[in-house]
Design a protein around this motif. Structure first.
Motif, PDB file in Angstrom:
ATOM      1  N   MET A   1      25.309 -13.834   1.623  1.00  0.00           N
ATOM      2  CA  MET A   1      26.583 -13.293   2.104  1.00  0.00           C
ATOM      3  C   MET A   1      26.800 -11.914   1.488  1.00  0.00           C
ATOM      4  SD  MET A   1      30.443 -14.832   1.706  1.00  0.00           S
ATOM      5  CE  MET A   1      29.997 -16.266   2.675  1.00  0.00           C
ATOM      6  N   ALA A   2      27.219 -10.958   2.283  1.00  0.00           N
ATOM      7  CA  ALA A   2      27.426  -9.601   1.791  1.00  0.00           C
ATOM      8  C   ALA A   2      28.620  -9.557   0.852  1.00  0.00           C
ATOM      9  CB  ALA A   2      27.648  -8.647   2.960  1.00  0.00           C
ATOM     10  N   ALA A   3      28.507  -8.707  -0.165  1.00  0.00           N
ATOM     11  CA  ALA A   3      29.607  -8.539  -1.111  1.00  0.00           C
ATOM     12  C   ALA A   3      30.794  -7.889  -0.424  1.00  0.00           C
ATOM     13  CB  ALA A   3      29.160  -7.699  -2.301  1.00  0.00           C
ATOM     14  N   VAL A   4      31.992  -8.302  -0.812  1.00  0.00           N
ATOM     15  CA  VAL A   4      33.217  -7.765  -0.246  1.00  0.00           C
ATOM     16  C   VAL A   4      33.968  -7.029  -1.347  1.00  0.00           C
ATOM     17  CG1 VAL A   4      35.399  -8.322   0.867  1.00  0.00           C
ATOM     18  CG2 VAL A   4      33.347  -9.671   1.398  1.00  0.00           C
ATOM     19  N   ALA A   5      34.363  -5.805  -1.060  1.00  0.00           N
ATOM     20  CA  ALA A   5      35.089  -5.023  -2.055  1.00  0.00           C
ATOM     21  C   ALA A   5      36.414  -5.690  -2.386  1.00  0.00           C
ATOM     22  CB  ALA A   5      35.318  -3.612  -1.549  1.00  0.00           C
ATOM     23  N   THR A   6      36.732  -5.809  -3.662  1.00  0.00           N
ATOM     24  CA  THR A   6      37.951  -6.436  -4.123  1.00  0.00           C
ATOM     25  C   THR A   6      38.749  -5.432  -4.933  1.00  0.00           C
ATOM     26  OG1 THR A   6      36.828  -8.570  -4.260  1.00  0.00           O
ATOM     27  CG2 THR A   6      38.898  -8.347  -5.462  1.00  0.00           C
ATOM     28  N   ALA A   7      40.039  -5.311  -4.645  1.00  0.00           N
ATOM     29  CA  ALA A   7      40.901  -4.392  -5.381  1.00  0.00           C
ATOM     30  C   ALA A   7      41.539  -5.114  -6.559  1.00  0.00           C
ATOM     31  CB  ALA A   7      41.981  -3.831  -4.460  1.00  0.00           C
ATOM     32  N   ILE A   8      41.451  -4.494  -7.739  1.00  0.00           N
ATOM     33  CA  ILE A   8      42.032  -5.052  -8.954  1.00  0.00           C
ATOM     34  C   ILE A   8      42.994  -4.011  -9.499  1.00  0.00           C
ATOM     35  CG2 ILE A   8      41.545  -6.103 -11.186  1.00  0.00           C
ATOM     36  CD1 ILE A   8      38.569  -6.259 -10.225  1.00  0.00           C
ATOM     37  N   ALA A   9      44.276  -4.319  -9.573  1.00  0.00           N
ATOM     38  CA  ALA A   9      45.288  -3.347  -9.983  1.00  0.00           C
ATOM     39  C   ALA A   9      45.569  -3.448 -11.474  1.00  0.00           C
ATOM     40  CB  ALA A   9      46.576  -3.555  -9.195  1.00  0.00           C
ATOM     41  N   CYS A  10      45.724  -2.287 -12.107  1.00  0.00           N
ATOM     42  CA  CYS A  10      46.052  -2.237 -13.530  1.00  0.00           C
ATOM     43  C   CYS A  10      46.720  -0.897 -13.823  1.00  0.00           C
ATOM     44  CB  CYS A  10      44.777  -2.376 -14.369  1.00  0.00           C
ATOM     45  SG  CYS A  10      45.056  -2.380 -16.169  1.00  0.00           S
ATOM     46  N   PRO A  11      47.774  -0.877 -14.621  1.00  0.00           N
ATOM     47  CA  PRO A  11      48.331   0.418 -15.045  1.00  0.00           C
ATOM     48  C   PRO A  11      47.247   1.263 -15.722  1.00  0.00           C
ATOM     49  CG  PRO A  11      49.823  -1.358 -15.628  1.00  0.00           C
ATOM     50  CD  PRO A  11      48.549  -2.014 -15.159  1.00  0.00           C
ATOM     51  N   ALA A  12      47.210   2.535 -15.377  1.00  0.00           N
ATOM     52  CA  ALA A  12      46.152   3.398 -15.910  1.00  0.00           C
ATOM     53  C   ALA A  12      46.670   4.818 -16.037  1.00  0.00           C
ATOM     54  CB  ALA A  12      44.924   3.357 -15.006  1.00  0.00           C
ATOM     55  N   LEU A  13      46.161   5.526 -17.041  1.00  0.00           N
ATOM     56  CA  LEU A  13      46.563   6.903 -17.279  1.00  0.00           C
ATOM     57  C   LEU A  13      45.372   7.688 -17.792  1.00  0.00           C
ATOM     58  CD1 LEU A  13      49.198   8.579 -17.113  1.00  0.00           C
ATOM     59  CD2 LEU A  13      49.466   8.201 -19.576  1.00  0.00           C
ATOM     60  N   PHE A  14      45.218   8.898 -17.278  1.00  0.00           N
ATOM     61  CA  PHE A  14      44.149   9.804 -17.693  1.00  0.00           C
ATOM     62  C   PHE A  14      44.758  10.847 -18.618  1.00  0.00           C
ATOM     63  CE2 PHE A  14      39.812  10.949 -16.158  1.00  0.00           C
ATOM     64  CZ  PHE A  14      39.589  11.998 -17.020  1.00  0.00           C
ATOM     65  N   ILE A  15      44.329  10.872 -19.874  1.00  0.00           N
ATOM     66  CA  ILE A  15      44.864  11.824 -20.858  1.00  0.00           C
ATOM     67  C   ILE A  15      43.965  13.046 -20.877  1.00  0.00           C
ATOM     68  CG2 ILE A  15      45.642  12.172 -23.212  1.00  0.00           C
ATOM     69  CD1 ILE A  15      47.040   9.865 -21.780  1.00  0.00           C
ATOM     70  N   SER A  16      44.458  14.158 -20.345  1.00  0.00           N
ATOM     71  CA  SER A  16      43.679  15.388 -20.325  1.00  0.00           C
ATOM     72  C   SER A  16      44.477  16.486 -21.016  1.00  0.00           C
ATOM     73  CB  SER A  16      43.310  15.767 -18.884  1.00  0.00           C
ATOM     74  OG  SER A  16      42.359  16.813 -18.879  1.00  0.00           O
ATOM     75  N   ALA A  17      44.034  17.733 -20.856  1.00  0.00           N
ATOM     76  CA  ALA A  17      44.670  18.829 -21.583  1.00  0.00           C
ATOM     77  C   ALA A  17      44.329  20.156 -20.929  1.00  0.00           C
ATOM     78  CB  ALA A  17      44.235  18.831 -23.049  1.00  0.00           C
ATOM     79  N   SER A  18      44.910  21.203 -21.459  1.00  0.00           N
ATOM     80  CA  SER A  18      44.632  22.547 -20.964  1.00  0.00           C
ATOM     81  C   SER A  18      43.333  23.098 -21.532  1.00  0.00           C
ATOM     82  CB  SER A  18      45.793  23.477 -21.316  1.00  0.00           C
ATOM     83  OG  SER A  18      46.054  23.430 -22.718  1.00  0.00           O
ATOM     84  N   ALA A  19      42.851  22.522 -22.636  1.00  0.00           N
ATOM     85  CA  ALA A  19      41.635  23.013 -23.297  1.00  0.00           C
ATOM     86  C   ALA A  19      41.234  22.020 -24.369  1.00  0.00           C
ATOM     87  CB  ALA A  19      41.892  24.385 -23.933  1.00  0.00           C
ATOM     88  N   SER A  20      40.074  22.240 -24.984  1.00  0.00           N
ATOM     89  CA  SER A  20      39.723  21.476 -26.173  1.00  0.00           C
ATOM     90  C   SER A  20      40.684  21.835 -27.303  1.00  0.00           C
ATOM     91  CB  SER A  20      38.288  21.810 -26.605  1.00  0.00           C
ATOM     92  OG  SER A  20      37.355  21.395 -25.632  1.00  0.00           O
ATOM     93  N   GLY A  21      40.808  20.940 -28.275  1.00  0.00           N
ATOM     94  CA  GLY A  21      41.619  21.234 -29.446  1.00  0.00           C
ATOM     95  C   GLY A  21      43.110  21.070 -29.256  1.00  0.00           C
TER      96      GLY A  21
END
Length: 447
Positions: A1-21
């Motif tokens: 049987m072919a795999a079926v894509a499953t959606a899993i929800a979770c709060p998520a945040l990407f911490i980025s910045a304007s530059a290193s440091g």
């Protein structure tokens, strides 16, 4: 049987910045600890090739920190890692690399690919209304990057914070501010932050950062993001290594691990075990012998230059490594591990220290980095991805058995040397990118 894509929800945040440091690692660690104190299960990821920041983030979150990179790790494995974390966690945090749009692929590329909202950190010391212009640029530069808001770091006073907030465009969310505080700043050196084990008061620093962030909007859970898995049978058991053949079944692999040899991807160790290997550890810095029963040894990168005199004195460990190589059993050495095998290592102060003498040649440390960037090795088993970042140069009479290439330009990169049963290179390989190549390394067969 072919795999079926499953959606899993979770709060998520990407911490980025304007530059290193700008303070990404300090504040990501503080945020992980803050939510962990609230009883939440927190998983943290680090963008790009990094060994030092994940040590700090693991201490803060209490869970291993895996790498995410659309090129080195690959989109499919990034997706699977995120889906696995979403199924097992209450919050996912991803720390970016450099500035939001720096690099190819960039943090922005990763955030856009998986729809993770970006919280941008901007160090606001020596700045007032220009803070708003920087935030505007980060929020508007690419329409496909979901932008959550901006946090001001290293703020001098409440009045300073007010000026920064008033300078923001009305439609850019102010996430709050964190004052300048040396009590949670993290020390660094030439390759990046100090290792977690070297910072005596690390937990106190992380706790203080968590306290500061408790007064910001980041104390609230971010929006839930849907992560898609192709394993529809049991979303709690998403496993990127489930289908790996046991190419190292029963093999005993000893890994050097201490303050001198610590640059190890958790995913690399997980792959060895998935391939069937039994992994153990020893410390050359503590003068522990490599296990005589080991079928193969891995010497990872790290800071042998900071411990050269101690390593040179530690005969028990040295003799065990010599016995291992004389027996013809494979030894894989990366970057700092390779320096330890050479005839000698000269520091930036000119001090020359004899090393193991198992690999002909010498290394010299310098004050500026000698190489930096993503690279790939192409062999009989296909492509193995990785990266390089070092401050030393090696002089050796050995001819390269293979030569890596830069990921984006295809230009020549790091040589890979083969000397008897030793395979050594500056390149830090991400082994899950090619399990067959990895197995060939540890079997000592053709690459």
């Amino acid at each position: 049987m072919a795999a079926v894509a499953t959606a899993i929800a979770c709060p998520a945040l990407f911490i980025s910045a304007s530059a290193s440091g700008q303070g990404k690692t300090t504040l990501t660690a503080g945020l992980a600890r803050l939510h962990r104190r609230m009883g939440r299960r927190v998983r943290v990821f680090k963008t790009g090739p990094d060994f030092l920041d994940p040590m700090i983030l693991e201490r803060a979150s209490g869970a291993p920190v895996m790498s995410l990179d659309l090129w080195m790790v690959g989109e499919a494995d990034c997706r699977a890692l995120l889906a696995q974390a979403a199924a097992q966690s209450d919050l996912i945090l991803i720390e970016g690399v450099m500035g939001l749009f720096d690099g190819t692929p960039s943090s922005a590329d990763l955030a856009a690919k998986f729809g993770v909202p970006v919280a941008a950190i901007v160090s606001a010391n020596s700045m007032a209304q220009t803070f708003g212009a920087i935030a505007f640029g980060l929020a508007r530069y690419r329409a496909d990057v979901p932008f959550h808001g901006v946090l001001a770091n290293r703020v001098g006073s409440p009045r300073h914070a007010q000026m920064l907030q008033e300078g923001l465009p009305a439609d850019i969310r102010w996430l709050g501010h964190v004052a300048s505080d040396a009590a949670f700043a993290l020390p660094d050196r030439h390759l990046g932050l100090h290792q977690a084990s070297e910072i005596d008061d690390l937990d106190a620093r992380i706790e203080r950062a968590a306290d500061a962030l408790a007064q910001t909007e980041l104390a609230q859970l971010p929006p839930a993001v849907e992560f898609h898995s192709n394993d529809a049978d049991d979303v709690d058991d998403v496993d990127t290594l489930a289908s790996v053949p046991r190419l190292l079944d029963g093999m005993r692999i000893a890994v050097a691990r201490d303050a001198a040899f610590s640059f190890i991807y958790p995913a690399n160790l997980a792959l060895l075990e998935a391939l069937g290997a039994r992994v153990s550890f020893f410390s050359p810095l503590a003068d522990e012998s490599a296990p005589a029963s080991a079928d193969a040894i891995y010497l990872p990168g790290g800071y042998p230059e900071l411990h050269a005199a101690t390593l040179a004195r530690n005969m028990r460990s040295a003799d065990s490594l010599r016995a291992h190589t004389v027996s013809g059993r494979p030894l894989i050495a990366e970057c700092g591990g390779m320096l330890y095998l050479l005839d000698a290592l000269t520091g930036v102060d000119g001090t020359r220290t004899p090393m193991l003498g198992l690999l002909p040649g010498e290394a010299t440390m310098q004050k500026r980095f000698a190489a930096l960037g993503m690279q790939r090795l192409d062999g009989t088993h296909g492509m193995l991805t990785g990266h390089t970042f070092h401050y030393s140069r090696v002089s050796t009479p050995l001819a390269p058995a293979l030569r890596a290439r830069h990921a984006q330009t295809g230009a020549d990169g790091e040589p890979l040397y083969r000397h008897g049963a030793i395979v050594a290179t500056y390149m830090h390989a991400y082994w899950p990118s090619n399990p067959a190549f990895t197995a060939a390394l540890f079997h000592g067969t053709a690459l």
